[in-house]
Design a protein around this motif. Structure first.
Motif, mmCIF file in Angstrom:
data_model
loop_
_atom_site.group_PDB
_atom_site.id
_atom_site.type_symbol
_atom_site.label_atom_id
_atom_site.label_comp_id
_atom_site.label_asym_id
_atom_site.label_seq_id
_atom_site.Cartn_x
_atom_site.Cartn_y
_atom_site.Cartn_z
ATOM 1 N N PRO A 145 0.817 -1.226 0.000
ATOM 2 C CA PRO A 145 0.000 0.000 0.000
ATOM 3 C C PRO A 145 0.846 1.269 0.000
ATOM 4 O O PRO A 145 1.966 1.299 0.504
ATOM 5 C CB PRO A 145 -0.808 -0.121 1.297
ATOM 6 N N ASN A 146 0.282 2.315 -0.608
ATOM 7 C CA ASN A 146 0.910 3.634 -0.626
ATOM 8 C C ASN A 146 -0.102 4.673 -0.150
ATOM 9 O O ASN A 146 -1.308 4.530 -0.370
ATOM 10 C CB ASN A 146 1.366 4.008 -2.044
ATOM 11 N N LEU A 147 0.399 5.725 0.489
ATOM 12 C CA LEU A 147 -0.441 6.824 0.943
ATOM 13 C C LEU A 147 -0.065 8.101 0.207
ATOM 14 O O LEU A 147 1.111 8.338 -0.084
ATOM 15 C CB LEU A 147 -0.278 7.057 2.450
ATOM 16 N N GLY A 148 -1.070 8.915 -0.102
ATOM 17 C CA GLY A 148 -0.824 10.211 -0.736
ATOM 18 C C GLY A 148 -1.839 11.230 -0.258
ATOM 19 O O GLY A 148 -2.998 10.890 -0.002
ATOM 20 N N VAL A 149 -1.408 12.477 -0.117
ATOM 21 C CA VAL A 149 -2.296 13.566 0.273
ATOM 22 C C VAL A 149 -2.680 14.338 -0.983
ATOM 23 O O VAL A 149 -1.815 14.818 -1.711
ATOM 24 C CB VAL A 149 -1.622 14.511 1.288
ATOM 25 N N VAL A 150 -3.982 14.445 -1.249
ATOM 26 C CA VAL A 150 -4.461 15.154 -2.430
ATOM 27 C C VAL A 150 -5.261 16.362 -1.980
ATOM 28 O O VAL A 150 -5.772 16.425 -0.865
ATOM 29 C CB VAL A 150 -5.329 14.238 -3.322
ATOM 30 N N GLY A 151 -5.368 17.355 -2.874
ATOM 31 C CA GLY A 151 -6.096 18.571 -2.554
ATOM 32 C C GLY A 151 -7.025 18.971 -3.688
ATOM 33 O O GLY A 151 -6.709 18.786 -4.862
ATOM 34 N N VAL A 152 -8.181 19.537 -3.314
ATOM 35 C CA VAL A 152 -9.119 20.059 -4.293
ATOM 36 C C VAL A 152 -9.943 21.146 -3.614
ATOM 37 O O VAL A 152 -10.395 20.989 -2.478
ATOM 38 C CB VAL A 152 -10.034 18.946 -4.852
ATOM 39 N N ASP A 153 -10.091 22.279 -4.281
ATOM 40 C CA ASP A 153 -10.881 23.403 -3.772
ATOM 41 C C ASP A 153 -10.450 23.819 -2.374
ATOM 42 O O ASP A 153 -11.271 24.121 -1.500
ATOM 43 C CB ASP A 153 -12.373 23.043 -3.764
ATOM 44 N N GLY A 154 -9.151 23.811 -2.128
ATOM 45 C CA GLY A 154 -8.621 24.261 -0.844
ATOM 46 C C GLY A 154 -8.705 23.254 0.281
ATOM 47 O O GLY A 154 -8.321 23.551 1.409
ATOM 48 N N ALA A 155 -9.214 22.059 0.016
ATOM 49 C CA ALA A 155 -9.320 21.024 1.047
ATOM 50 C C ALA A 155 -8.374 19.877 0.717
ATOM 51 O O ALA A 155 -8.092 19.605 -0.453
ATOM 52 C CB ALA A 155 -10.752 20.508 1.141
ATOM 53 N N GLU A 156 -7.871 19.221 1.752
ATOM 54 C CA GLU A 156 -6.952 18.100 1.570
ATOM 55 C C GLU A 156 -7.504 16.842 2.243
ATOM 56 O O GLU A 156 -8.205 16.928 3.254
ATOM 57 C CB GLU A 156 -5.571 18.417 2.166
ATOM 58 N N PHE A 157 -7.200 15.697 1.666
ATOM 59 C CA PHE A 157 -7.546 14.429 2.286
ATOM 60 C C PHE A 157 -6.537 13.375 1.840
ATOM 61 O O PHE A 157 -5.766 13.583 0.896
ATOM 62 C CB PHE A 157 -8.985 13.996 1.970
#
Length: 346
Positions: free
Chosen positions: A196-208
């Motif tokens: 497994p790999n983890l990544g932080v993504v962002g859209v419209d000023g929010a991250e998850f």
């Protein structure tokens, strides 16, 4: 850093120190009486969830963890020193299992959460403890209690907002690489991703946070391709992103294969909110991918999106759909908490 999500560990808490038999002996003190001290307590084996770890690789190279024994008591009413605890530092999301690999003893889901896996033995009483009006010179003491020795398993389940699902070579790693700073291995053959790999993504000023797991195959819930281990990493996710290779000739079959594995695995995975997406849209052209999308939507009865992570087509719409699902899930959880009656207080 090498990824490891399952480790076998042998632990032993410290034994308590023995009590002491001793009598006060000083000049001009003819009947000093008993003054034997108690033994010290044995050390505990403690597990702590810490920030900054996302693998159990440290437990590949060291599997034995023994706390220190308590020191015996001494004369002059001296209590023995307690044994030192030993601490197992594990990533957040680690489950501690019994030797059968099924019974969950503890589940560490928050940073700083601390549990005692094996408690140290109590120290024995010295003869001073047994002094009474009828027995003023006891010659009795207790041995310290033995520590606890056991075998446990540490199993890591990653904590992320979104879990990526799909058959091998469906474009999961490409999507993660295109939307985050994660750099998983990408190649045109199945099982390129092996852990497994983890990544932080962002859209419209929010991250998850998104977790990418290796591709699932038929029978994954039974352990084929160690799929049961991989599915465990998306158990804690709020939303699942199901990617389907848009160039496949068996779209509906591919979809139902993964859904069947979720249902058979259990753990509520099949009931989690899902966003279903056709990938590799740039390989088919606008007309064909739209036809594929419409046919699959009609066959499975839910809305299906289309995108190409490599060409950055439709990616923002997918991220927004995921973000909305996360917001809806959080709102539902808050509403459920607010609706709970306050606990009764006398």
């Amino acid at each position: 850093m090498k990824f490891l999500d399952l480790a076998k560990v042998y632990i032993r808490s410290g034994s308590g120190g023995n009590g002491c038999i001793s009598f006060r002996r000083e000049k001009y003190v003819e009947y000093g009486g008993p003054d034997g001290g108690n033994g010290g307590r044995g050390g505990d084996v403690i597990a702590v969830a810490v920030d900054g770890l996302n693998t159990l690789i440290d437990y590949r190279y060291q599997q034995h963890f023994f706390a220190k024994n308590g020191r015996p008591g001494e004369g002059r009413q001296k209590t023995g020193a307690d044994g030192d605890d030993i601490i197992l530092r594990v990533p957040v999301g680690t489950e501690i299992l019994d030797e059968d690999q099924e019974t969950v003893l503890f589940d560490l889901t928050e940073v700083g959460q601390e549990v005692i896996i094996a408690k140290g033995g109590n120290g024995g009483f010295g003869n001073l403890h047994f002094k009474s009006s009828t027995n003023q010179a006891p010659r009795r003491r207790n041995p310290g209690l033995d520590g606890v020795e056991r075998t446990i398993w540490l199993r890591l389940k990653l904590i992320a907002d979104v879990g990526l699902l799909g058959l091998p070579n469906a474009g999961k790693s490409t999507f993660l690489a295109a939307t985050s700073n994660a750099r998983p291995k990408i190649a045109d053959y199945p099982f390129t991703t092996l852990h497994p790999n983890l990544g932080v993504v962002g859209v419209d000023g929010a991250e998850f946070v998104i977790a990418d797991i290796p591709g699932l195959i038929e029978g994954a819930h039974e352990g084929k391709g160690i799929g049961d281990r991989f599915l465990g990493h998306v158990e804690r996710c709020a939303v699942l992103l199901h990617l389907i290779d848009g160039t496949s000739d068996t779209l509906e079959e591919d979809y139902r294969t993964v859904i069947h594995e979720l249902e058979q695995y259990g753990g509520g995975l099949a009931e989690k909110p899902r966003v279903t997406v056709l990938t590799k849209a740039d390989s088919l052209g606008d007309e064909l991918i739209e036809m594929q999308r419409a046919d699959l939507s009609a066959a499975i009865g839910i809305d299906v999106l289309a995108m190409s992570a490599a060409a950055q087509i439709g990616v923002t719409e997918v991220l927004r759909a995921l973000r909305q699902q996360i917001l809806d899930r959080n709102a539902a959880e808050r509403a459920a908490l607010e609706g709970e009656p306050e606990p009764w207080r006398p």
